[in-house]
Design a protein around this motif. Structure first.
Motif, PDB file in Angstrom:
ATOM      1  N   PHE A  81      40.048  33.517  37.955  1.00 13.03           N
ATOM      2  CA  PHE A  81      41.274  33.031  37.326  1.00 13.03           C
ATOM      3  C   PHE A  81      41.915  31.942  38.172  1.00 13.03           C
ATOM      4  O   PHE A  81      41.524  31.713  39.317  1.00 13.03           O
ATOM      5  CB  PHE A  81      42.272  34.174  37.116  1.00 13.03           C
ATOM      6  CG  PHE A  81      42.672  34.886  38.379  1.00 13.03           C
ATOM      7  CD1 PHE A  81      43.724  34.416  39.151  1.00 13.03           C
ATOM      8  CD2 PHE A  81      41.996  36.017  38.799  1.00 13.03           C
ATOM      9  CE1 PHE A  81      44.098  35.059  40.314  1.00 13.03           C
ATOM     10  CE2 PHE A  81      42.357  36.671  39.965  1.00 13.03           C
ATOM     11  CZ  PHE A  81      43.412  36.193  40.723  1.00 13.03           C
ATOM     12  N   SER A  82      42.921  31.286  37.574  1.00 14.44           N
ATOM     13  CA  SER A  82      43.735  30.312  38.304  1.00 14.44           C
ATOM     14  C   SER A  82      45.201  30.607  38.001  1.00 14.44           C
ATOM     15  O   SER A  82      45.540  31.094  36.921  1.00 14.44           O
ATOM     16  CB  SER A  82      43.385  28.879  37.912  1.00 14.44           C
ATOM     17  OG  SER A  82      43.664  28.658  36.551  1.00 14.44           O
ATOM     18  N   ALA A 107      39.418  32.653  33.797  1.00 19.99           N
ATOM     19  CA  ALA A 107      38.253  31.773  33.746  1.00 19.99           C
ATOM     20  C   ALA A 107      37.364  32.113  32.553  1.00 19.99           C
ATOM     21  O   ALA A 107      37.158  33.282  32.231  1.00 19.99           O
ATOM     22  CB  ALA A 107      37.456  31.894  35.041  1.00 19.99           C
ATOM     23  N   GLY A 108      36.863  31.082  31.885  1.00 19.57           N
ATOM     24  CA  GLY A 108      35.937  31.271  30.781  1.00 19.57           C
ATOM     25  C   GLY A 108      36.563  31.675  29.470  1.00 19.57           C
ATOM     26  O   GLY A 108      35.867  31.905  28.492  1.00 19.57           O
ATOM     27  N   THR A 109      37.886  31.793  29.414  1.00 21.78           N
ATOM     28  CA  THR A 109      38.569  32.157  28.168  1.00 21.78           C
ATOM     29  C   THR A 109      39.788  31.255  27.993  1.00 21.78           C
ATOM     30  O   THR A 109      40.140  30.486  28.876  1.00 21.78           O
ATOM     31  CB  THR A 109      39.048  33.623  28.172  1.00 21.78           C
ATOM     32  OG1 THR A 109      40.112  33.754  29.124  1.00 21.78           O
ATOM     33  CG2 THR A 109      37.935  34.581  28.510  1.00 21.78           C
ATOM     34  N   ASP A 110      40.423  31.396  26.864  1.00 15.24           N
ATOM     35  CA  ASP A 110      41.676  30.671  26.623  1.00 15.24           C
ATOM     36  C   ASP A 110      42.880  31.543  26.916  1.00 15.24           C
ATOM     37  O   ASP A 110      44.000  31.217  26.549  1.00 15.24           O
ATOM     38  CB  ASP A 110      41.732  30.178  25.170  1.00 15.24           C
ATOM     39  CG  ASP A 110      40.701  29.096  24.892  1.00 15.24           C
ATOM     40  OD1 ASP A 110      40.354  28.356  25.832  1.00 15.24           O
ATOM     41  OD2 ASP A 110      40.237  28.988  23.742  1.00 15.24           O
TER      42      ASP A 110
END
Length: 123
Positions: A81-82, A107-110
């Motif tokens: 995540f960020s 990360a990797g999702t909206d």
């Protein structure tokens, strides 16, 4: 004094490139080579762990380099995540992040989550 200030600016430039916009605070009077070496080693370890961080106001490291405090447009990114926040505190030993007024992206999702205070694990 001009030579010392020029040397400090060169060191800041090198650290800036290594940290990808991370702001580190240095004394404008003296450059302590062992402190610079320790900071470079710490930065290399963070990059190895796939963690990056930055802040527009201040980025402080604790004496033992285990706690990073970021203030002002703080950003923290790891593989999962960020987070963008007003303030972020990362405890490397416990692998915990504390954020104030944050926006978190998985990360990797909206998936986006917002809040006034949050505690997260890097694990």
């Amino acid at each position: 004094m001009k030579i010392i200030l020029k040397k400090i600016q060169e060191v800041k430039t090198v650290l800036f490139i290594l940290c990808l916009t991370s702001t580190l605070l240095f004394s404008t009077a003296f450059v302590n080579q062992s402190k610079i070496d320790a900071d470079l080693n710490h930065i290399a370890q963070i990059k190895k762990d796939s963690i990056t961080w930055s802040a527009s106001n201040t980025a402080k490291l604790s004496k033992d380099k285990s706690i990073i405090t970021l203030n002002g447009n703080a950003k923290f990114k790891c593989k999962n995540f960020s987070i963008e926040a007003d303030e972020i505190i990362f405890n490397k030993k416990s692998e915990k992040i504390f954020a104030k007024n944050y926006t978190m992206k998985t990360a990797g999702t909206d998936s986006i989550r917002k809040g006034s205070y949050g505690e997260f694990s890097v694990k």
